[in-house]
Design an enzyme around this catalytic site. Sequence first.
Site, mmCIF file in Angstrom:
data_model
loop_
_atom_site.group_PDB
_atom_site.id
_atom_site.type_symbol
_atom_site.label_atom_id
_atom_site.label_comp_id
_atom_site.label_asym_id
_atom_site.label_seq_id
_atom_site.Cartn_x
_atom_site.Cartn_y
_atom_site.Cartn_z
ATOM 1 C CD GLU A 38 -2.629 1.181 2.628
ATOM 2 O OE1 GLU A 38 -3.556 0.340 2.652
ATOM 3 O OE2 GLU A 38 -2.354 1.923 3.588
ATOM 4 C CB THR A 69 -4.358 5.536 0.903
ATOM 5 O OG1 THR A 69 -3.334 6.540 0.898
ATOM 6 C CG2 THR A 69 -3.793 4.237 1.447
ATOM 7 C CB ALA A 72 -11.152 11.880 2.378
ATOM 8 C CD GLN A 200 -8.041 -0.430 12.105
ATOM 9 O OE1 GLN A 200 -8.339 -1.196 13.030
ATOM 10 N NE2 GLN A 200 -8.514 0.788 12.023
#
Length: 326
Positions: A38, A69, A72, A200
């Site tokens: 990631e 990721t 936002a 997670q």
Amino acid sequence: MIRSVSEATVSAAARAGGQSVVEAIAARGSGPVPFSVEFFPPRDAEAEARLWRAVRIFERMNPAFASMTYGAGGSTRDRTVRIAGELATETTLLTIAHLTAVNHSVDELRALVGAYADKGIVNLLALRGDPPGDPLGAWTAHPDGVEYASELVDLIDGLGDFHTGVASFPEGHHSAPDLAADTENLIRKLRAGAEYSVTQVFFDVEDYLRLRDRVVAADPEQGAKPIIPGLMPITSLAGARRMTELSGSRIPADVEERLARAAGDGPEENREAVRAVGIDLCTETSERLISEGAPCLHFCSLNFAKATSEVLERIGIDTRGALAPV
């Protein structure tokens, strides 16, 4: 410019990079355990250069997939879309783009899906997302958006031939009243069409195993879908504590004790010693997960390659060519 998705765009994207995460994992066969990595969107040019150094190292190790990721609320949204697209078009990595419902209307979400499809990305990780400013705060949906991740999965599924994953929480999501409710929420997302989940980051394998058991017991059909464990080699005790505070997770007492002994009693933690213990811990966790049949190991890299590479080498992944100077 971010525009709406179209059937032609999705069709072209599917032809360019239509392999799914589940297919990519299955394609690894009986060799070493598949792994994935990631990345997160960098904030400036220097951080972006560091990201790309890590990307090229991991690319040579042949991960099953790589995820990006999502910034936002527009904080890094455009950069996220651009870099995810570059991962998909300028590397050999199967790219998964995160997508959250935070501060987005349905029309904006549709446009973002279209932007990813334009880049050939048909693998999306659908997340409700955390409230801006306070990840553990009360969640408020956009007035024209979606309330739940399951709705986001359904929205994506209605836009074309995408492959969608979701998040899962071995310790339970911090807002869930109990583990039973958290499990039901995960099953709801899987029933909406998600093909797998990525957990997670956690530090107790038992939490992962019990999550897997709960899903299988509640719905065997959904329980057959991969639950991919999220891992991170700890290189700073202070950093690990901060991460768990923000995510509502925990560092188990025995892990905390080992790290605290390594950190020492001085005003500054012994980072070298903590790092060594963190590599050991992540290796032990990885080996246990492999023995328990985890489908893939997903490493949160923080846009660095070295610590994860050391763990991968210890569990049998050939990293020599990747780490050699080019």
